[in-house]
Design an enzyme around this catalytic site. Structure first.
Site, PDB file in Angstrom:
ATOM      1  N   CYS A 163       1.736  15.030  -7.203  1.00 24.81           N
ATOM      2  CA  CYS A 163       2.331  14.376  -6.371  1.00 24.81           C
ATOM      3  C   CYS A 163       2.159  12.645  -6.525  1.00 24.81           C
ATOM      4  CB  CYS A 163       2.147  14.527  -4.845  1.00 24.81           C
ATOM      5  SG  CYS A 163       2.121  16.600  -4.826  1.00 24.81           S
ATOM      6  N   HIS A 302       2.413   8.311   2.289  1.00 23.96           N
ATOM      7  CA  HIS A 302       2.452   9.601   1.476  1.00 23.96           C
ATOM      8  C   HIS A 302       2.879  10.678   2.527  1.00 23.96           C
ATOM      9  CE1 HIS A 302       1.929  12.528  -1.572  1.00 23.96           C
ATOM     10  NE2 HIS A 302       0.945  13.130  -1.044  1.00 23.96           N
ATOM     11  N   GLU A 313      -5.292   9.446   5.052  1.00 27.33           N
ATOM     12  CA  GLU A 313      -4.235   8.340   4.600  1.00 27.33           C
ATOM     13  C   GLU A 313      -4.412   7.442   5.802  1.00 27.33           C
ATOM     14  OE1 GLU A 313       0.131   7.060   2.918  1.00 27.33           O
ATOM     15  OE2 GLU A 313      -0.321   9.026   3.808  1.00 27.33           O
ATOM     16  N   LYS A 334       9.109  11.734   4.373  1.00 31.57           N
ATOM     17  CA  LYS A 334       9.115  13.052   3.865  1.00 31.57           C
ATOM     18  C   LYS A 334       9.489  14.004   5.239  1.00 31.57           C
ATOM     19  CE  LYS A 334       5.507  13.226   0.396  1.00 31.57           C
ATOM     20  NZ  LYS A 334       5.276  11.661   0.105  1.00 31.57           N
ATOM     21  N   HIS A 339       8.603  17.229   1.098  1.00 28.92           N
ATOM     22  CA  HIS A 339       7.846  16.613  -0.096  1.00 28.92           C
ATOM     23  C   HIS A 339       8.449  16.974  -1.531  1.00 28.92           C
ATOM     24  CE1 HIS A 339       4.614  15.167  -2.433  1.00 28.92           C
ATOM     25  NE2 HIS A 339       3.722  15.957  -1.971  1.00 28.92           N
ATOM     26  N   PHE A 398      -2.848  16.076  -5.962  1.00 28.61           N
ATOM     27  CA  PHE A 398      -3.933  16.975  -6.219  1.00 28.61           C
ATOM     28  C   PHE A 398      -4.583  16.267  -7.372  1.00 28.61           C
ATOM     29  CE2 PHE A 398      -1.929  20.898  -4.136  1.00 28.61           C
ATOM     30  CZ  PHE A 398      -2.220  20.421  -2.920  1.00 28.61           C
TER      31      PHE A 398
END
Length: 412
Positions: A163, A302, A313, A334, A339, A398
């Site tokens: 991502c 994010h 975050e 998002k 996403h 990830f």
């Protein structure tokens, strides 16, 4: 060092496939989520996604292109060609193709093609696998196909970091120009993974929300958040050296001033709980820009709407910004797009650029109760006007990959 400016962008997204529509959607807090229509998702337990339903294929493609390229390549090429057009550049007007590069990536690549061809092999045998299977599915072909269309003969790569792929690609392209290896770069990310194996895989990880109400599904920072919603699309920036842009009289939209990249080295899918990994990446971007945290007016977070990510975050922003966290506006687009995985950084870079240009902060929509453990200045439910000079965009992938870019509003 060479200064790097932005002279164009292109976007394909669940909330708009052109600059004007995308901007108005951000300002109005449009929800681009809807029921999954690409396949029967009943058995996956997931029902909502951010699909692109009105992609103008005919603008740059013919029907044969859909047989030779996966959707992630088509989205990426579309966004890149729109960025070229906005910048006022063509294949013929690029002065030195050897100094024109491409860094556009995807987190997964041609997943629908892989799914389709594996099923075909299983049912009809290996001789029936398409000869286009490999060129359609490998991740680097979005960059390769863009280079073919625009005649870019400089560096052409795809930085694959889940991502964080789109943001890493923009950051690395910025550095290539800054350090003198290129004059012009198309940079961003693209993804099209709304297919049965894509949804099933993330659902098995319990990363996706099973919420069926589109207004309750992607709710970053909300106490009720329960997982992310899969989106699709692409965002691509046209980056140029300031000298190159000024020499040809280009309209400058913004300046790229900082990039931070590192790794949590903590867990395959979970972020460091204390936020130190992403926090250090933000500090790296601030350091390269040579500014203090209080200069940043907006962070496009994010903000995936997963319990662990949003909380970590928030701690990362505290880590990097100290007491200045109280004054920086934070939102997650998002909530509107879902996403986009490897395409998220590209689309969110465009959103951050537009926020600086238009002097507003896009909202995090559908927040009913902000999680008390997320102590951030979240802009909720409606856009606000704001005096912004610097904007930051975060992407966390990830594998522990963290990527942060920092832009500055352009002032003549």
């Amino acid at each position: 060092m060479t200064r790097v400016v932005i002279t164009g962008f292109g976007v394909a997204s669940p909330i708009g496939n052109d600059a004007e529509t995308f901007l108005e959607s951000l300002k109005n807090g449009k929800n681009g989520l809807g029921p999954i229509t690409r396949f029967d998702a009943t058995e996956t337990g997931i029902s909502v996604a951010g699909e692109i339903t009105d992609f103008p294929l005919e603008k740059y493609f013919i029907k044969k292109d859909t047989k030779r390229m996966d959707l992630f390549s088509l989205y990426g090429i579309y966004a890149a060609l729109d960025a070229m057009a906005m910048a006022g550049l063509t294949k013929e007007t690029i002065a030195d193709p050897d100094r024109f590069g491409i860094m556009v990536s995807s987190g997964i690549g041609g997943l629908p093609t892989i799914e389709e061809q594996v099923i075909k092999m299983h049912e009809k045998g290996p001789k029936r696998v398409s000869p286009m299977f490999v060129p359609m599915s490998i991740v680097n072909m979005v960059a390769g196909n863009i280079a073919l269309r625009v005649g870019a003969k400089g560096i052409c790569t795809s930085t694959v970091t889940a991502c964080a792929s789109g943001t890493h690609s923009i950051g690395e392209a910025f550095r290539n120009i800054k350090h003198g290896y290129a004059d012009v770069m198309l940079a961003g990310g693209s993804e099209a993974s709304i297919c049965e194996i894509g949804i099933a895989g993330f659902a098995s990880l319990t990363a996706l929300t099973s919420e069926s109400d589109v207004n309750k599904a992607s709710v970053p920072f909300d106490s009720s958040r329960s997982g992310f919603v899969m989106g699709e699309g692409a965002g691509v920036l046209m980056l140029e050296s300031l000298e190159h842009a000024e020499k040809r009289g280009a309209k400058i939209l913004g300046e790229m001033v900082g990039y931070g990249a590192n790794c949590d080295a903590y867990h395959m899918t979970a972020p460091t709980p204390d936020g130190s990994g992403a926090g250090k990446a933000m500090k790296l971007a601030l350091g390269e820009a040579d500014i203090t945290p209080d200069a940043v007016g907006y962070i496009n977070a994010h903000g995936t709407s997963t319990p662990a990510n949003d909380k970590a975050e928030a701690k990362a922003i505290h880590y990097a910004f100290g007491d200045a966290y109280k004054d920086v506006y934070v939102s997650s687009t998002k909530s509107m797009t879902g996403h986009l995985l490897g395409g998220a950084g590209g689309v969110e870079a465009v959103a951050t650029l537009l926020a600086l240009n238009e002097q507003f902060v896009p909202p995090t929509i559908n927040v009913t109760e902000q999680d008390p453990e997320i102590d951030l200045n979240v802009v909720k439910n409606a856009a606000i006007a704001a005096d912004l000079t610097y904007g930051m965009s975060n992407s966390l992938g990830f594998g522990g990959h963290n990527a942060v870019i920092l832009m500055k509003r352009w002032e003549d």
